[in-house]
Design an enzyme around this catalytic site. Structure first.
Site, PDB file in Angstrom:
ATOM      1  N   ARG A  55      53.263   4.130  31.098  1.00 58.21           N
ATOM      2  CA  ARG A  55      52.217   3.158  31.419  1.00 58.21           C
ATOM      3  C   ARG A  55      51.516   3.493  32.747  1.00 58.21           C
ATOM      4  NH1 ARG A  55      54.633  -2.007  32.429  1.00 58.21           N
ATOM      5  NH2 ARG A  55      55.805  -1.613  30.530  1.00 58.21           N
ATOM      6  N   TYR A 108      26.282  -8.035  30.465  1.00 56.12           N
ATOM      7  CA  TYR A 108      26.668  -7.638  29.097  1.00 56.12           C
ATOM      8  C   TYR A 108      27.290  -8.862  28.414  1.00 56.12           C
ATOM      9  CZ  TYR A 108      29.718  -5.149  25.721  1.00 56.12           C
ATOM     10  OH  TYR A 108      30.383  -4.720  24.610  1.00 56.12           O
ATOM     11  N   ASP A 180      29.656  -3.608  37.634  1.00 54.97           N
ATOM     12  CA  ASP A 180      29.731  -2.839  36.385  1.00 54.97           C
ATOM     13  C   ASP A 180      28.677  -1.741  36.502  1.00 54.97           C
ATOM     14  OD1 ASP A 180      30.077  -3.603  32.877  1.00 54.97           O
ATOM     15  OD2 ASP A 180      29.489  -1.726  33.864  1.00 54.97           O
ATOM     16  N   LYS A 205      30.894   5.296  27.231  1.00 54.04           N
ATOM     17  CA  LYS A 205      29.467   5.663  27.136  1.00 54.04           C
ATOM     18  C   LYS A 205      29.231   7.100  27.583  1.00 54.04           C
ATOM     19  CE  LYS A 205      29.480   1.357  26.178  1.00 54.04           C
ATOM     20  NZ  LYS A 205      29.491   0.900  24.783  1.00 54.04           N
TER      21      LYS A 205
HETATM   22  C1  LIG Z   1      27.478  -2.480  30.789  1.00 51.60           C
HETATM   23  C2  LIG Z   1      28.660  -2.470  29.865  1.00 51.60           C
HETATM   24  N1  LIG Z   1      29.882  -2.754  30.351  1.00 51.60           N
HETATM   25  C3  LIG Z   1      30.967  -2.774  29.543  1.00 51.60           C
HETATM   26  C4  LIG Z   1      30.838  -2.474  28.197  1.00 51.60           C
HETATM   27  C5  LIG Z   1      32.063  -2.520  27.327  1.00 51.60           C
HETATM   28  O1  LIG Z   1      32.547  -1.224  27.139  1.00 51.60           O
HETATM   29  P1  LIG Z   1      33.439  -0.902  25.839  1.00 51.60           P
HETATM   30  O2  LIG Z   1      32.511  -0.873  24.684  1.00 51.60           O
HETATM   31  O3  LIG Z   1      34.044   0.428  26.143  1.00 51.60           O
HETATM   32  O4  LIG Z   1      34.460  -2.013  25.764  1.00 51.60           O
HETATM   33  C6  LIG Z   1      29.595  -2.140  27.661  1.00 51.60           C
HETATM   34  C7  LIG Z   1      29.484  -1.795  26.210  1.00 51.60           C
HETATM   35  N2  LIG Z   1      28.157  -1.725  25.745  1.00 51.60           N
HETATM   36  N3  LIG Z   1      27.981  -2.055  24.475  1.00 51.60           N
HETATM   37  C8  LIG Z   1      26.798  -2.528  24.093  1.00 51.60           C
HETATM   38  O5  LIG Z   1      25.861  -2.628  24.849  1.00 51.60           O
HETATM   39  C9  LIG Z   1      26.765  -2.941  22.642  1.00 51.60           C
HETATM   40  N4  LIG Z   1      25.874  -4.044  22.403  1.00 51.60           N
HETATM   41  C10 LIG Z   1      24.680  -3.769  21.852  1.00 51.60           C
HETATM   42  O6  LIG Z   1      24.272  -2.645  21.720  1.00 51.60           O
HETATM   43  C11 LIG Z   1      23.881  -4.927  21.392  1.00 51.60           C
HETATM   44  C12 LIG Z   1      24.371  -5.788  20.456  1.00 51.60           C
HETATM   45  C13 LIG Z   1      23.583  -6.798  19.943  1.00 51.60           C
HETATM   46  C14 LIG Z   1      22.280  -6.970  20.389  1.00 51.60           C
HETATM   47  C15 LIG Z   1      21.791  -6.142  21.376  1.00 51.60           C
HETATM   48  C16 LIG Z   1      22.603  -5.139  21.887  1.00 51.60           C
HETATM   49  N5  LIG Z   1      22.179  -4.378  22.938  1.00 51.60           N
HETATM   50  O7  LIG Z   1      23.005  -4.096  23.854  1.00 51.60           O
HETATM   51  O8  LIG Z   1      20.974  -4.020  22.974  1.00 51.60           O
HETATM   52  C17 LIG Z   1      28.483  -2.149  28.503  1.00 51.60           C
HETATM   53  O9  LIG Z   1      27.239  -1.883  28.027  1.00 51.60           O
END
Ligand SMILES: Cc1ncc(COP(=O)(O)O)c(CNNC(=O)CNC(=O)c2ccccc2[N+](=O)[O-])c1O
Length: 387
Positions: A55, A108, A180, A205
């Site tokens: 861990r 987010y 973030d 990402k």
């Molecule tokens: C700034 C930020 N911070 C943390 C996380 C979470 O990361 P994880 O996916 O690894 O848990 C994320 C993950 N990002 N995921 C997204 O943006 C997905 N959501 C979408 O794409 C979405 C969904 C519905 C409508 C519109 C959107 N959009 O973002 O445009 C992030 O963007």
């Protein structure tokens, strides 16, 4: 050492790679010891990249953690199974019942849901603030305010926050700042230089960059690292050596990928800006985007993620726009090599503390590494369907 050289060198010390080029994947739950002295040493130094138990990580994790610290400028880096876990782990490390949390209104969406569905029932009161608030955030501070959470640029709407101004106010009031920093990755913005205490990355990402690993990191400055490290350990957060290896591998091309994403995205964004159907393009590098001056001051560049607002159109028109794309797929993520498209019909619904000035639907694009001419041709056909 220049940034792109640091991306190649970080986390590749001889102690991690031996005679290989990449740190090996060391999978472990049990770590064994031959003597009581070895066991005592590991127990005393278990949070300092000394093998102790699965861990806490293995040399695969330690090499990547060292790389993220070097790239972001943090004193320590905790690993999580995904970005959302890095968000929850960071907040839970510094908040308890009775505390007040200031949360940026452009956050987010799942982070907002965490505040409402997990933190609020635990007795943490979340108050949302306008992303364009800078030093004026001081008027929202209460005696029980413990954390100010930032996300810059804001998810979907792309406002750039005055991070240094907020950090100065927070520090003067003994409040923890958590940023973030996923949009920027460690390359486009050095969060600790701006004054934050904790920096989060959804490594899922751009760091991984191939849409095939879920991973989160949270790094902290020296004064906040011990608390973040212990809370993330006690909450049981950890990541697999295989996923961490893929993220470590992604780091090596992060610089060249971001440069290409930036170039491609600017070309597409400038093409969209001249389309008569488009109300506005929300791209931090555009002077019309709120906080553009802070982007110019605090960021080393931009990436593939930005949004645009259409002048009009309901669900049917938006469906006609986004369906039938050859290259842009709908999907809940971004930061990989492929292009993505995500519609949001009603942005105001996502906001509770700031005005969204547009009526039309918003479309967020992630511009991948395809040739922008093909992406523009794809969007051209989308506008024909949308009419
Ligand atoms: C700034 C930020 N911070 C943390 C996380 C979470 O990361 P994880 O996916 O690894 O848990 C994320 C993950 N990002 N995921 C997204 O943006 C997905 N959501 C979408 O794409 C979405 C969904 C519905 C409508 C519109 C959107 N959009 O973002 O445009 C992030 O963007």
């Amino acid at each position: 050492m220049k940034q792109n050289t640091r991306l190649i060198q970080a986390g590749r010390g001889k102690q991690w790679i031996g005679q290989a080029v990449n740190p090996p994947v060391v999978r472990a739950s049990t770590i064994t010891f031959d003597t009581m002295a070895e066991l005592a040493h590991a127990s005393q130094h278990k949070g300092e990249r000394v093998p102790y138990y699965g861990r806490r990580g293995t040399s695969t994790h330690f090499a990547f953690q060292e790389a993220i610290c070097e790239l972001e400028g943090g004193a320590g880096c905790a690993l999580y199974p995904c970005g959302a876990a890095a968000v929850s782990g960071s907040l839970l490390a510094f908040l308890q019942q009775g505390d007040h949390l200031l949360m940026v209104d452009s956050v987010y969406e799942p982070t907002r849901a965490l505040c409402e569905k997990v933190l609020r029932p635990m007795g943490v009161e979340t108050q949302y603030y306008d992303p364009m608030l800078g030093a004026d955030i001081e008027r929202l501070i209460r005696p029980n305010t413990k954390v100010i959470f930032l996300e810059s640029p804001g998810s979907i709407t792309m406002e750039v926050q005055d991070v240094p101004a907020i950090c100065r106010i927070a520090r003067a009031n003994g409040i923890v700042t958590i940023l973030d920093n996923t949009w920027a990755s460690p390359i486009l913005c050095r969060p600790f230089a701006l004054g934050v205490d904790v920096s989060i990355q959804a490594a899922t990402k751009y760091i991984v960059g191939h849409s095939d690993v879920m991973l989160g990191t949270a790094s902290a400055n020296a004064s906040h690292w011990p608390q973040l490290r212990e809370h993330s350990y006690l909450l049981g957060y950890c990541a697999s050596a295989d996923d961490v290896y893929q993220a470590s591998r992604g780091l090596r091309t992060l610089g060249v990928r971001l440069a290409q994403h930036q170039q491609n995205a600017l070309q597409v964004a400038e093409w969209l800006a001249q389309r008569p159907e488009v109300e506005t393009v929300r791209h931090p590098a555009f002077a019309s985007t709120p906080g553009h001056a802070f982007f110019q001051r605090d960021f080393a560049g931009s990436n593939g993620l930005f949004s645009f607002v259409l002048k009009q159109g309901g669900a049917k028109a938006v469906a006609a726009f986004v369906e039938g794309m050859q290259y842009f797929k709908m999907g809940f993520s971004w930061g990989g090599y492929e292009s993505l498209i995500s519609p949001t019909l009603n942005v105001q619904k996502l906001r509770t503390a700031s005005e969204w000035p547009y009526q039309g639907p918003l479309i967020r694009l992630h511009i991948g590494l395809e040739d922008p001419a093909d992406l523009i041709a794809d969007l051209e056909l989308a506008f024909q369907r949308y009419q």
